[in-house]
Design a protein around this motif. Sequence first.
Motif, PDB file in Angstrom:
ATOM      1  N   ALA A   1      44.087  49.548  38.970  1.00 28.69           N
ATOM      2  CA  ALA A   1      42.731  49.038  38.688  1.00 28.69           C
ATOM      3  C   ALA A   1      41.761  49.260  39.840  1.00 28.69           C
ATOM      4  N   TYR A   2      41.686  50.487  40.317  1.00 28.25           N
ATOM      5  CA  TYR A   2      40.732  50.816  41.372  1.00 28.25           C
ATOM      6  C   TYR A   2      39.311  50.870  40.827  1.00 28.25           C
ATOM      7  N   ARG A   3      38.360  50.459  41.666  1.00 30.32           N
ATOM      8  CA  ARG A   3      36.956  50.472  41.273  1.00 30.32           C
ATOM      9  C   ARG A   3      36.488  51.867  40.874  1.00 30.32           C
ATOM     10  N   ASP A   4      36.965  52.897  41.588  1.00 30.38           N
ATOM     11  CA  ASP A   4      36.466  54.241  41.290  1.00 30.38           C
ATOM     12  C   ASP A   4      36.974  54.776  39.949  1.00 30.38           C
ATOM     13  N   ASN A   5      37.960  54.113  39.364  1.00 31.06           N
ATOM     14  CA  ASN A   5      38.357  54.493  38.006  1.00 31.06           C
ATOM     15  C   ASN A   5      37.218  54.274  37.021  1.00 31.06           C
ATOM     16  N   VAL A   6      36.376  53.281  37.313  1.00 29.61           N
ATOM     17  CA  VAL A   6      35.212  53.000  36.471  1.00 29.61           C
ATOM     18  C   VAL A   6      33.968  53.714  36.991  1.00 29.61           C
ATOM     19  N   SER A   7      33.694  53.595  38.293  1.00 31.66           N
ATOM     20  CA  SER A   7      32.449  54.152  38.829  1.00 31.66           C
ATOM     21  C   SER A   7      32.457  55.672  38.859  1.00 31.66           C
ATOM     22  N   VAL A   8      33.612  56.274  39.059  1.00 29.30           N
ATOM     23  CA  VAL A   8      33.698  57.728  39.183  1.00 29.30           C
ATOM     24  C   VAL A   8      34.349  58.367  37.957  1.00 29.30           C
ATOM     25  N   ALA A   9      35.534  57.887  37.566  1.00 27.04           N
ATOM     26  CA  ALA A   9      36.292  58.550  36.505  1.00 27.04           C
ATOM     27  C   ALA A   9      35.739  58.289  35.118  1.00 27.04           C
ATOM     28  N   LEU A  10      35.282  57.056  34.856  1.00 24.10           N
ATOM     29  CA  LEU A  10      34.888  56.716  33.489  1.00 24.10           C
ATOM     30  C   LEU A  10      33.789  57.615  32.930  1.00 24.10           C
ATOM     31  N   PRO A  11      32.725  57.927  33.665  1.00 22.56           N
ATOM     32  CA  PRO A  11      31.717  58.840  33.091  1.00 22.56           C
ATOM     33  C   PRO A  11      32.299  60.211  32.734  1.00 22.56           C
ATOM     34  N   ILE A  12      33.254  60.683  33.513  1.00 18.20           N
ATOM     35  CA  ILE A  12      33.901  61.962  33.205  1.00 18.20           C
ATOM     36  C   ILE A  12      34.756  61.830  31.952  1.00 18.20           C
TER      37      ILE A  12
ATOM     38  N   ALA B   1      45.449  42.365  42.023  1.00 18.41           N
ATOM     39  CA  ALA B   1      44.277  43.204  42.316  1.00 18.41           C
ATOM     40  C   ALA B   1      42.982  42.451  42.005  1.00 18.41           C
ATOM     41  N   PRO B   2      42.756  42.025  40.765  1.00 20.27           N
ATOM     42  CA  PRO B   2      41.503  41.294  40.496  1.00 20.27           C
ATOM     43  C   PRO B   2      41.446  39.913  41.122  1.00 20.27           C
ATOM     44  N   THR B   3      42.611  39.281  41.379  1.00 20.10           N
ATOM     45  CA  THR B   3      42.586  37.954  42.003  1.00 20.10           C
ATOM     46  C   THR B   3      42.526  38.038  43.528  1.00 20.10           C
ATOM     47  N   ARG B   4      42.589  39.274  44.065  1.00 20.38           N
ATOM     48  CA  ARG B   4      42.453  39.538  45.506  1.00 20.38           C
ATOM     49  C   ARG B   4      43.624  39.000  46.324  1.00 20.38           C
ATOM     50  N   THR B   5      44.765  38.764  45.685  1.00 17.96           N
ATOM     51  CA  THR B   5      45.942  38.252  46.389  1.00 17.96           C
ATOM     52  C   THR B   5      46.987  39.329  46.649  1.00 17.96           C
ATOM     53  N   LEU B   6      46.721  40.561  46.248  1.00 20.93           N
ATOM     54  CA  LEU B   6      47.713  41.628  46.350  1.00 20.93           C
ATOM     55  C   LEU B   6      47.993  41.978  47.813  1.00 20.93           C
ATOM     56  N   GLU B   7      49.271  42.075  48.167  1.00 20.07           N
ATOM     57  CA  GLU B   7      49.650  42.540  49.498  1.00 20.07           C
ATOM     58  C   GLU B   7      49.624  44.070  49.494  1.00 20.07           C
TER      59      GLU B   7
ATOM     60  N   ALA C   1      37.111  45.391  48.137  1.00 21.48           N
ATOM     61  CA  ALA C   1      36.370  46.648  48.232  1.00 21.48           C
ATOM     62  C   ALA C   1      36.885  47.694  47.246  1.00 21.48           C
ATOM     63  N   TYR C   2      38.182  47.689  46.983  1.00 22.58           N
ATOM     64  CA  TYR C   2      38.771  48.816  46.254  1.00 22.58           C
ATOM     65  C   TYR C   2      39.180  48.512  44.814  1.00 22.58           C
ATOM     66  N   PHE C   3      39.400  47.240  44.468  1.00 21.37           N
ATOM     67  CA  PHE C   3      39.894  46.928  43.135  1.00 21.37           C
ATOM     68  C   PHE C   3      38.818  46.288  42.269  1.00 21.37           C
ATOM     69  N   LEU C   4      38.898  46.531  40.965  1.00 24.00           N
ATOM     70  CA  LEU C   4      38.019  45.864  40.004  1.00 24.00           C
ATOM     71  C   LEU C   4      38.251  44.353  40.046  1.00 24.00           C
ATOM     72  N   ASP C   5      37.206  43.595  39.735  1.00 22.31           N
ATOM     73  CA  ASP C   5      37.371  42.146  39.647  1.00 22.31           C
ATOM     74  C   ASP C   5      37.616  41.736  38.194  1.00 22.31           C
ATOM     75  N   GLU C   6      37.800  40.448  37.972  1.00 22.71           N
ATOM     76  CA  GLU C   6      38.150  39.982  36.631  1.00 22.71           C
ATOM     77  C   GLU C   6      37.066  40.295  35.608  1.00 22.71           C
ATOM     78  N   ARG C   7      35.814  40.094  35.995  1.00 20.30           N
ATOM     79  CA  ARG C   7      34.721  40.365  35.052  1.00 20.30           C
ATOM     80  C   ARG C   7      34.694  41.842  34.665  1.00 20.30           C
ATOM     81  N   GLU C   8      34.935  42.710  35.633  1.00 18.31           N
ATOM     82  CA  GLU C   8      34.902  44.151  35.354  1.00 18.31           C
ATOM     83  C   GLU C   8      36.072  44.567  34.464  1.00 18.31           C
ATOM     84  N   ILE C   9      37.226  43.950  34.661  1.00 22.57           N
ATOM     85  CA  ILE C   9      38.366  44.277  33.802  1.00 22.57           C
ATOM     86  C   ILE C   9      38.142  43.751  32.387  1.00 22.57           C
TER      87      ILE C   9
END
Length: 335
Positions: free
Chosen positions: A96-107, A123-129, A200-208
Amino acid sequence: MKQQLKDLVCHGVSWAGLMPAVRSLFAGRAAIISFHEIQREFRCELATGTSVSLFEHSLRWLRREGWEIVSLEECLDRVSRDDRSRRYAVLTFDDAYRDNVSVALPILERHNAPFMMYVPTGAPTRTLESWWLGLRELIRSRDDVTVDAMETRFHCPDVQAKVSALARATQWVHEDYHRAAMLAPTFRKAGISLSALNDAYFLDEREIQALSHHPLASIGGHTTSHPALKNLDSASARAEMADNRNYLQNLTQRPVRHFAYPYGNPKASGPREEQLCSAVGFLTGVTTRPGPLDNLPLNYFALPRVFVDSEVGFQARMSGLQRAFRMLIGDARAA
């Protein structure tokens, strides 16, 4: 050198006009393709994902070579019915990286290409190690790096040296996934916050939530904390899968039917994890074991995937050239 030799052979086969014959004999009928980050600043991110140009090339190549990009469920349905009218490709994105939506999705939208995103709860809860993000930040932000747990000091004043250092440190973790936790003191000493990197790098809950309603998108499970499941006892491994599935279904208000094993290699997942994947209600589990989908009956809980590391490498995997090499080498060794 090994990759250069493979590229040279692939170019030679293509130049000689042999690729159609190789494809007809060795290419699979279907393939699940694996991506992580789709990076605009590929060198800045130390070549850890897929560049935009390679991603776009991959989709154009699939279309040009007659592969139909379909959802995972449609692909598996057609394979199970032995539908040989086309070859089918499934696009998947882990973490669930942010660039999957900002970069890849339009393509993806331009190509009308369905895709699956496998989301770990952390990832969206920001607890990932997310130790891999921490290592990348550590190495790219300084020219001299000491990884205490490795007892290793890297001098990496340029991008190539940083890429090499990161590859060595990452491989050290992959040799024993317990080592990931040993990196925490180094991150603390360097002032690196994994939570901030997650933000910085993962989508948040609202975006998912929003993505789950996109007509091309499907959301799959990827555990709660992205562990090597084999390192856990059975109850903990099951909870990682079940809790993640429940979290995503509550978040998206949609069924979550498909799963990707973290790391996905034999060190990290095996028959026990396949049984657990089925027991908690998933219909499929994808691995990182390489290969197409062409052996019936399929093991739906240990599906292989194809990785994209270069134009030539991707074409060789999808065209069956690497499989042909493996078979020829195996025959030569047997003789």
